[in-house]
Scaffold this motif. Structure first.
Motif, mmCIF file in Angstrom:
data_model
loop_
_atom_site.group_PDB
_atom_site.id
_atom_site.type_symbol
_atom_site.label_atom_id
_atom_site.label_comp_id
_atom_site.label_asym_id
_atom_site.label_seq_id
_atom_site.Cartn_x
_atom_site.Cartn_y
_atom_site.Cartn_z
ATOM 1 N N ALA A 114 0.653 -1.228 0.224
ATOM 2 C CA ALA A 114 0.056 -0.127 0.092
ATOM 3 C C ALA A 114 0.887 1.509 -0.176
ATOM 4 O O ALA A 114 0.488 2.310 -0.562
ATOM 5 C CB ALA A 114 -0.929 0.174 1.088
ATOM 6 N N ALA A 115 1.883 1.377 0.758
ATOM 7 C CA ALA A 115 2.727 2.369 0.836
ATOM 8 C C ALA A 115 3.902 2.508 -0.382
ATOM 9 O O ALA A 115 4.299 3.405 -0.725
ATOM 10 C CB ALA A 115 3.502 2.488 2.417
ATOM 11 N N ARG A 116 4.128 1.386 -0.841
ATOM 12 C CA ARG A 116 5.146 1.418 -1.837
ATOM 13 C C ARG A 116 4.598 1.576 -3.494
ATOM 14 O O ARG A 116 4.443 0.371 -3.746
ATOM 15 C CB ARG A 116 6.206 0.203 -1.758
ATOM 16 C CG ARG A 116 7.142 0.505 -0.349
ATOM 17 C CD ARG A 116 7.967 -0.783 -0.456
ATOM 18 N NE ARG A 116 9.007 -0.597 0.554
ATOM 19 C CZ ARG A 116 8.740 -0.997 2.054
ATOM 20 N NH1 ARG A 116 7.792 -1.392 2.514
ATOM 21 N NH2 ARG A 116 9.670 -0.771 2.888
ATOM 22 N N TYR A 117 4.027 2.461 -3.583
ATOM 23 C CA TYR A 117 3.180 2.351 -5.121
ATOM 24 C C TYR A 117 3.823 3.538 -5.842
ATOM 25 O O TYR A 117 3.750 4.682 -5.357
ATOM 26 C CB TYR A 117 1.725 2.630 -4.611
ATOM 27 C CG TYR A 117 1.030 2.581 -5.792
ATOM 28 C CD1 TYR A 117 0.306 1.736 -6.161
ATOM 29 C CD2 TYR A 117 0.787 3.907 -6.301
ATOM 30 C CE1 TYR A 117 -0.599 1.916 -7.212
ATOM 31 C CE2 TYR A 117 -0.067 4.071 -7.409
ATOM 32 C CZ TYR A 117 -0.808 2.869 -7.970
ATOM 33 O OH TYR A 117 -1.896 3.052 -9.058
ATOM 34 N N THR A 118 4.434 3.297 -6.788
ATOM 35 C CA THR A 118 5.180 4.336 -7.614
ATOM 36 C C THR A 118 4.557 4.512 -9.101
ATOM 37 O O THR A 118 4.377 3.563 -9.885
ATOM 38 C CB THR A 118 6.464 3.911 -7.872
ATOM 39 O OG1 THR A 118 7.250 3.674 -6.734
ATOM 40 C CG2 THR A 118 7.329 5.149 -8.576
ATOM 41 N N PRO A 119 3.868 5.703 -9.080
ATOM 42 C CA PRO A 119 3.138 5.993 -10.316
ATOM 43 C C PRO A 119 4.151 6.608 -11.523
ATOM 44 O O PRO A 119 5.223 6.907 -10.961
ATOM 45 C CB PRO A 119 2.115 7.218 -10.031
ATOM 46 C CG PRO A 119 2.949 7.653 -8.919
ATOM 47 C CD PRO A 119 3.536 6.839 -8.102
ATOM 48 N N ASN A 120 3.653 6.450 -12.762
ATOM 49 C CA ASN A 120 4.322 7.331 -13.811
ATOM 50 C C ASN A 120 5.475 6.698 -14.131
ATOM 51 O O ASN A 120 6.594 7.507 -14.541
ATOM 52 C CB ASN A 120 4.268 8.788 -13.436
ATOM 53 C CG ASN A 120 3.198 9.544 -13.344
ATOM 54 O OD1 ASN A 120 1.970 9.062 -13.470
ATOM 55 N ND2 ASN A 120 3.191 10.600 -12.533
ATOM 56 N N LEU A 121 5.891 5.629 -13.967
ATOM 57 C CA LEU A 121 7.140 4.885 -14.273
ATOM 58 C C LEU A 121 6.967 4.530 -16.047
ATOM 59 O O LEU A 121 5.837 4.018 -16.446
ATOM 60 C CB LEU A 121 7.464 3.798 -13.606
ATOM 61 C CG LEU A 121 7.750 4.001 -12.199
ATOM 62 C CD1 LEU A 121 7.865 2.479 -11.253
ATOM 63 C CD2 LEU A 121 9.010 4.676 -12.075
ATOM 64 N N ARG A 122 7.895 4.635 -16.625
ATOM 65 C CA ARG A 122 7.981 4.268 -18.013
ATOM 66 C C ARG A 122 8.183 2.729 -18.084
ATOM 67 O O ARG A 122 9.168 2.274 -17.507
ATOM 68 C CB ARG A 122 9.369 4.962 -18.738
ATOM 69 C CG ARG A 122 8.826 6.391 -18.892
ATOM 70 C CD ARG A 122 9.899 7.244 -18.843
ATOM 71 N NE ARG A 122 11.088 7.005 -17.711
ATOM 72 C CZ ARG A 122 10.875 7.651 -16.449
ATOM 73 N NH1 ARG A 122 9.949 8.617 -16.292
ATOM 74 N NH2 ARG A 122 11.446 7.434 -15.337
ATOM 75 N N ALA A 123 7.257 2.044 -18.593
ATOM 76 C CA ALA A 123 7.375 0.388 -18.421
ATOM 77 C C ALA A 123 8.698 -0.035 -19.241
ATOM 78 O O ALA A 123 8.981 -0.957 -18.908
ATOM 79 C CB ALA A 123 6.094 0.036 -19.422
ATOM 80 N N THR A 124 9.348 1.099 -20.129
ATOM 81 C CA THR A 124 10.586 0.582 -20.835
ATOM 82 C C THR A 124 11.575 0.685 -19.973
ATOM 83 O O THR A 124 12.712 -0.154 -20.081
ATOM 84 C CB THR A 124 10.697 1.559 -21.985
ATOM 85 O OG1 THR A 124 10.423 2.920 -21.376
ATOM 86 C CG2 THR A 124 9.702 1.481 -22.918
ATOM 87 N N GLN A 125 11.336 1.239 -18.583
ATOM 88 C CA GLN A 125 12.521 1.351 -17.896
ATOM 89 C C GLN A 125 12.420 0.573 -16.606
ATOM 90 O O GLN A 125 13.258 0.610 -15.521
ATOM 91 C CB GLN A 125 12.933 2.694 -17.223
ATOM 92 C CG GLN A 125 13.467 3.724 -18.719
ATOM 93 C CD GLN A 125 13.926 4.771 -18.208
ATOM 94 O OE1 GLN A 125 13.030 5.664 -17.615
ATOM 95 N NE2 GLN A 125 15.199 4.967 -17.856
ATOM 96 N N VAL A 126 11.199 -0.090 -16.398
ATOM 97 C CA VAL A 126 10.999 -1.024 -15.251
ATOM 98 C C VAL A 126 11.394 -2.494 -15.323
ATOM 99 O O VAL A 126 11.077 -3.098 -16.347
ATOM 100 C CB VAL A 126 9.393 -1.176 -15.062
ATOM 101 C CG1 VAL A 126 9.156 -1.966 -13.833
ATOM 102 C CG2 VAL A 126 8.691 0.394 -14.656
ATOM 103 N N GLU A 127 12.571 -2.696 -14.725
ATOM 104 C CA GLU A 127 13.034 -3.879 -14.731
ATOM 105 C C GLU A 127 12.100 -5.118 -14.132
ATOM 106 O O GLU A 127 11.641 -5.024 -12.912
ATOM 107 C CB GLU A 127 14.403 -3.998 -14.024
ATOM 108 C CG GLU A 127 15.483 -3.397 -14.730
ATOM 109 C CD GLU A 127 16.692 -3.325 -13.778
ATOM 110 O OE1 GLU A 127 17.366 -4.412 -13.860
ATOM 111 O OE2 GLU A 127 17.276 -2.124 -13.504
ATOM 112 N N LEU A 128 12.012 -6.201 -14.761
ATOM 113 C CA LEU A 128 11.212 -7.155 -14.364
ATOM 114 C C LEU A 128 11.690 -7.823 -13.377
ATOM 115 O O LEU A 128 12.937 -8.056 -13.363
ATOM 116 C CB LEU A 128 10.873 -8.134 -15.546
ATOM 117 C CG LEU A 128 9.659 -8.839 -15.453
ATOM 118 C CD1 LEU A 128 8.334 -7.695 -15.462
ATOM 119 C CD2 LEU A 128 9.411 -9.919 -16.408
#
Ligand code: ZN
Lengths: 1001, 183, 93
Positions: A78-92
């Motif tokens: 609930a507290a660790r929620y990061t918006p507006n990340l570029r899916a191209t830079q989110v490491e799986l």
């Protein structure tokens, strides 16, 4: 369907490590090494978001930091929620949970998409034109609704539970970017012995080389380069680290992400570290960003940049479609077409925007049997959640159609409008940019810092040239760093930049044979700005690119126009028929990509947000239930409530105890300055408004310090402890200010004086004993000090000891009662305080806090700096005219006192105010009016500065600054209050013991 | 009569593996012109005419350059009165200012191979031994507090901070040490 | 964050310094002899230079000294720093 679009043999992903993840609640499988975007594409998912304004379905346009559309939120809890990340830079990572944004109820069916149909209502500037009525409607109604409908992800509501860190670093050469040019630069600099730092935003070093097919000859070079950099002891390599801001004098801010890629970060592990790097020399090797092409319907899912497609294929082993149309304005698109063709993608058509396509790559495409045509433009595309077809038309140079409209079915459209050098950081450093015709882009010109650019960020696109360019930059940077060169490097030689044609590309909108109403050609994907918006701005008379940007919001989204700025410029240049270089460029600002607030804050949160200064007696106050208030950085005990007392009751009890017996008060926070030297008295005479020559050793005087403009700056008791030594006290908040002012005069105006200043604020703890019993409490505890009235009159000081501890004992009073202030070295203060408190038990000793202190002094009409004074009060205004020497020829502020305005009869002067209702306590800050019932604009004649309930007087009292106040004593005035006007009587500011008899106990 | 002179209470600080609060010390601020400082140094048996931003040490005494006319004199806690006596005698008629600040500040030792990196969390100076060698000392800042930093060894620093900032400074350094574990 | 060269300590980060206004505004030795307008100018009138500006800084969290600097207000680059009492370096502005 599991990873149906995974290439069997390509890519740098780890096929042995499958990872589960979810997107909008649906579970998928990806591979270690995937980005969220590549993993979704591998599963055939192109629809990743809804656009900002029109809620149009969007896919992924790019493969890196420039991605404008595929913005997602990643949730760990609930507290660790990061918006507006570029899916191209989110490491799986295994278990990653991602959500799309800006859609309701679901990504594929979004009610907000109606705004796409209503878009004629939302042209550029529609906010300014539409929501004008009724007044107040904007704040109450329109803005909340628009913000709810348009926008990005939501911010988490919980406190951020992660840790963030700061670090300063220093190096000879900082290299930004770990692509071929950056690696070559770092190697060359390190080989010359420089202290090198290299940062790169990606998880792996390599930059554009990572988009080459694995097994490419460049692989070996990359591996060797990284290995030799690792072997250098003075090289620091930082991956997942974005250089986001360039500040003056080569200070570069880096954001290092440490845990966002981890499946299970350790509890308490630092999430991000913000580096502030001071570099002697900087090499920017930040690469280039491919430009999209601007044509109607250019934003559907399945439309992406050609280089992005190469990256998805070669790095992430993803085949992004089955049948592709390729639109080229640059030879790079042909490479993508050939490689995708080899990977099994049917190429429906390569339509080149240019009149000629005869470079090496176009020829290779033709040889591979791919259909190629020049003179191509795109009329539009079809498909809702994914592109289904593209309509092409060939136009001659006069924009006349050649042949018929072609419709090509496809599920992928690649485009390459050429490459825009990433000059963000160079521009942030205030370096100049120059339009380069061959590059068809702005490249770095004269630097304004010790910075060089290398590789494709300055238009040097070919790999061999970029490596050479990087090595040259790294080597010369190291040389300049070693020589401590302060000059800025000359504008770089641009002969290495791309040769004409092959890479230049296109900027602006593709030509259209006729207007196509209703279609949208996007220039800025993230802010949903179309050619129509730009055209409207031009029609409405905006010509400056800065104005056009703000009116249309082109380039103002979180991606700051990485993919859109040059096309916007190109479009404006086409319409105004002006060269792009003349249209100009908007300003680049930090951050390069968004940075979390946590990273900026670092350690500075919670208890470490600011220093919390506590006195040596703090522990005792805590144990005795004190309620604290903040005074400057200090925690001060405000009151000591007992048995559930409220503030009012506690303060009344504390005040009565002081007046009736003895109160003990921690005054340790008072500023203290030791003024020592043979010219000490001369210095004091020049600084303070008072006369000091006549002050005998062992005596004290209330000192008033003015600014040069004549207004009161600070006050405090000054003791002369030796012929050549003064112990000066200041207000709690004023201590640093007063010391700095004294040093200023001493160093710059009177350097001839033999006198020196030393802060002793924290050397001495100050224990104040106030009240008729204070002497009785102290007398058996002190040694070598005679406290009797004869030996120690009011305003005197004596050196001695208390409880065996050296002490400086003052007889002073800020309450109007008999009083002492015992100064002891800080480490002893807690023990001495406890001993005094114990000895005082028999005399009813009561600890009191700052609130009682304020009431007690207000009863006596003693001022507080910053409460009665506000920087525009003279000593005379606040009733301290008596303290100002009339005889001294000069002191700080004296000349200003002679100005006419300083003695005007209508100056605001300190008076007392009494309400007719004794229980009514006025509000501090309330305005004083001549009469009640005045209508705006009524002119106040003063304001309430202090207001309390006085237990001593059993009624409310107030101090006020009132125009010509002293001549109004006896008059009835009026104070504006929220509950209605309150009649008040003007009195003397001294409410208690006006003769001062109680000072002697 | 109670005698509390043995009852010193240092400020409360945050614990951290690399940080040790130092025992009480005698501290004086001596301010004077260069010639007087030189004479004062002779009286104390250590040079006060050191280069800018350098410390000098002799036996149990140390002197730190804080400014062109300002030195911080450090000694064992018991030496405070003796230091003042010697200087008063030597400097009798020479203009100077000597102020006891033994209780104004406290000292920390920060030691270990990571000492400079821990300090770099809040100190903006280049702490590379080439830029900040052993023997260098200066007033500077650590995050939002003013400190005096003195390098006593390659991997050892002496840090002086005003008493009421000790909790903050130790807190920042404890956080920094925790971050180092993640490097 | 600027890097400022203290004339005593050398190059140090801006965090250690306090800006102290325009330089070379001397307080009159006998302020009482100064006319009202001149005194008002001394108190309140300051240059607003575009280009090289003479200003004062104090190395507050360092050696504590006030000093003068010539800074280009358009670029934030320092042309020179020099001690109190010294004239601006020749040819600097
Ligand atoms: Zn300095």
């Amino acid at each position: 369907m599991t990873q149906a679009f995974r290439s069997a043999d390509r890519g740098r992903v780890d096929r042995t490590r499958p990872l589960r993840f979810s997107f909008d609640g649906r579970s998928y499988e990806g591979l270690s090494g995937d980005s969220l975007a590549s993993a979704l594409l591998a599963n055939g998912v192109h629809l990743m978001g809804r656009s900002f304004k029109y809620h149009r379905p969007r896919g992924v346009l790019a493969a890196g930091a420039e991605e404008p559309s595929a913005l997602v939120s990643v949730r760990r809890d609930a507290a660790r929620y990061t918006p507006n990340l570029r899916a191209t830079q989110v490491e799986l990572y295994d278990g990653l949970e991602a959500h799309s944004q800006n859609r309701w109820p679901s990504l594929s069916f979004d009610v907000g998409a109606i705004s796409d149909l209503l878009s004629p209502l939302f042209p550029a500037g529609f906010y300014y034109k539409t929501f004008m009525w009724p007044r107040g409607g904007w704040k109450a109604l329109y803005e909340p609704c628009i913000r709810a409908a348009a926008g990005l992800g939501r911010a988490p509501r919980e406190v951020d539970p992660d840790r963030y860190a700061n670090r300063y670093a220093h190096c000879d050469v900082l290299v930004v970017g770990g692509g071929p040019a950056g690696l070559a630069a770092a190697l060359a600099a390190a080989d010359r012995g420089a202290r090198v730092m290299l940062c790169d935003e990606q998880a792996q070093l390599g930059g554009s080389l990572l988009a080459e097919a694995s097994g490419d000859p460049t692989d070996a070079w990359l591996a060797r380069s990284i290995e030799s950099l690792r072997a250098h002891a003075r090289v620091t390599l930082l991956s997942r680290t974005t250089a986001f801001g360039y500040f003056p004098h080569n200070l570069i801010a880096l954001n290092q992400r440490l845990t966002d890629h981890l499946e299970n970060p350790r509890a308490g592990q630092t999430r991000e570290r913000c580096w502030q790097v001071r570099a002697r020399q900087v090499v920017l090797a930040t690469g280039a960003i491919e430009r999209p092409l601007v044509f109607p319907g250019n934003d559907r899912p399945g439309i992406m940049l050609a280089a992005a497609a190469r990256s998805f294929l070669n790095r992430y082993a993803v085949v992004p479609g089955t049948r592709a149309v390729v639109i080229a304005a640059c030879d790079e698109a042909y490479r993508a077409a050939i490689e995708l063709h080899q990977a099994g993608v049917a190429i429906a058509m390569i339509g080149d925007v240019r009149a000629r396509a005869d470079g090496d790559w176009p020829e290779a495409a033709r040889r591979a049997g791919l259909p190629v045509q020049t003179h191509t433009t795109v009329l539009g595309t079809e498909g809702r959640l994914r592109i289904k077809a593209a309509r092409l038309l060939r136009l001659d140079t006069e924009r006349r159609p050649i042949g018929a409209i072609q419709s090509h079915a496809c599920d992928l459209l690649l485009m390459s409008g050429g490459f825009t050098p990433s000059v963000h950081l160079h521009s942030q450093s205030r370096g100049k940019l120059a339009w380069d015709q061959r590059v068809q882009g702005f490249i770095p010109a004269q630097a304004a810092e010790r910075v060089r650019s290398a590789g494709s960020c300055r238009g040097v696109f070919s790999l061999a040239a970029a490596i050479e360019d990087g090595a040259d930059a790294g080597s010369s940077a190291a040389g300049d760093a070693a020589a401590c060169t302060t000059a800025f490097p000359a504008a770089p030689d641009s002969s290495r930049a791309a040769p004409d044609g092959a890479m230049a590309g296109y900027a602006g909108a593709l030509p259209q044979p006729q207007a196509a109403p209703g279609s949208k050609a996007f220039v800025d994907w993230q802010n949903d700005v179309t050619t129509r918006d730009l055209a409207l701005a031009l029609r409405e008379g905006f010509v400056s690119i800065e104005h056009i940007k703000r009116y249309t919001t082109a380039g103002m989204a979180t991606d700051q126009g990485k993919t859109s700025n040059l096309n916007a410029l190109g479009f404006v240049s086409q319409r105004l028929d002006k060269a792009i270089a003349e249209v100009g460029l908007t300003t680049f600002r930090m951050p390069y990509t968004p940075v979390t607030f946590g990273s900026f804050a670092g350690f500075a949160r919670g208890e470490l947000f600011d220093p919390v200064r506590t006195t040596p007696i703090h522990e005792w106050a805590v144990q005795h239930g004190a309620v604290f208030e903040d005074v400057a950085l200090w925690k001060r005990a405000r009151h000591f409530p007992q048995d559930g007392e409220d503030l009012h009751a506690a303060v009344a009890r504390e005040c009565r105890a002081v007046r009736g017996g003895c109160g003990i008060f921690d005054a340790s926070t008072l500023g203290k300055i030791e003024v020592v030297g043979r010219d000490a008295v001369t210095f004091m005479n020049r600084m303070y408004a008072n006369a000091w020559t006549s002050l005998a050793v062992g005596r004290c005087r209330y000192g008033v310090l003015l600014r040069e403009d004549g207004f009161v700056l600070d006050d405090g008791v000054v003791a002369r402890t030796a012929e050549d030594r003064f112990h000066v006290t200041t207000t709690t908040g004023g201590a640093p200010r007063v010391l700095a002012l004294m040093e200023d005069y001493l160093q710059t105006e009177w350097p001839e004086l033999q006198v020196w200043l030393t802060s002793t604020t924290e050397q001495w703890a100050v224990i104040a004993l106030q009240g008729p019993n204070s002497r009785r409490v102290l007398q058996y505890l002190v040694q070598d000090v005679d406290l009797s009235a004869a030996a120690m009159p009011h305003m005197s000081v004596a050196r001695g000891a208390i409880c065996g501890v050296p002490a400086l004992v003052f007889r002073v009073s800020f309450t109007g009662e008999l009083g002492f202030e015992v100064n002891v070295p800080a480490d002893y203060a807690l023990a001495v305080w406890a001993a005094i408190y114990e000895a005082g038990a028999a005399h009813g000793i009561t600890a009191y806090g700052t609130e009682a202190m304020h009431v007690l002094r207000a009863e006596k009409g003693y001022i507080i700096i910053g409460q009665e004074t506000d920087g525009t009060a003279t000593a005379d205004d606040v009733g301290l005219g008596w303290a100002v020497s009339k005889l001294k020829p000069d002191f700080v502020g004296k000349r200003s006192l002679a100005r006419l305005a300083m003695s005007a009869p209508d100056r605001r002067q300190l008076v007392g105010l009494l309400t007719s209702d004794p229980q009514l306590v006025l509000e501090e800050g309330a305005q004083v009016m001549l009469s009640s019932g005045q209508r705006p604009p009524a002119r106040p004649i003063g304001h309430v500065t202090s207001s309390y309930y006085s237990a001593t007087r059993e009624r409310s009292i107030a101090l006020a600054m009132v125009a010509g106040g002293r001549s109004r004593v006896g008059q009835t005035l009026c104070v504006a209050a929220t509950s209605g006007d309150v009649p008040v009587q003007v009195t003397s500011p001294v409410f208690f013991d006006p003769e001062g008899k109680r000072l002697d106990g | 009569m109670v005698d509390l002179s043995a009852l010193r209470r240092p400020p409360i600080i945050a614990a951290s593996p690399m940080l040790r609060l130092q025992p009480p010390a005698a501290r004086h601020i001596l301010r004077a012109a260069p010639a007087v400082l030189e004479a004062a140094g002779e009286a104390l048996g250590l040079s006060l005419s050191m280069p800018v931003c350098r410390a000098s040490i002799a036996a149990t005494r140390a002197a730190l350059w804080l400014g062109p006319d300002e030195r911080l004199l450090l000694g064992e806690a018991s030496s405070a009165i003796e230091t003042a006596r010697r200087l008063q005698q030597a400097l009798q008629q020479q203009p100077h200012s000597l102020v006891d600040v033994s209780h104004r500040q406290v000292a920390f030792a920060i030691t270990g191979p990571q000492a400079a990196t821990v300090l770099a969390a809040g100190c903006p100076l280049d702490l590379d031994p080439g830029a900040f060698p052993v023997g260098m000392c200066t007033r500077t800042v650590l995050a939002k507090a003013e400190i005096v930093l003195w390098r006593r060894a390659d991997d050892g620093f002496h840090l002086e901070v005003w008493r009421s900032f000790a909790a903050y400074v130790s807190g920042v350094l404890a956080e920094a040490a925790r971050d180092l574990a993640d490097t | 964050m600027l890097l400022i060269s203290c004339p005593y300590c050398g190059a140090r980060p801006e965090l250690e310094f306090t800006h102290a206004g325009q330089a070379h505004l001397a307080r009159a030795r006998e302020p009482a002899a100064v006319g009202a307008q001149d005194w008002a100018d001394f108190l309140y009138m300051r240059d607003n230079t575009r280009g090289v500006h003479a200003e004062r800084w104090r190395h507050t969290h360092g050696c504590g000294r006030f000093f003068n600097a010539l800074r280009d207000t358009t670029s934030d680059h320092f042309v020179a720093t020099y001690r109190v009492g010294e004239p601006p370096p020749q040819g600097a502005a």
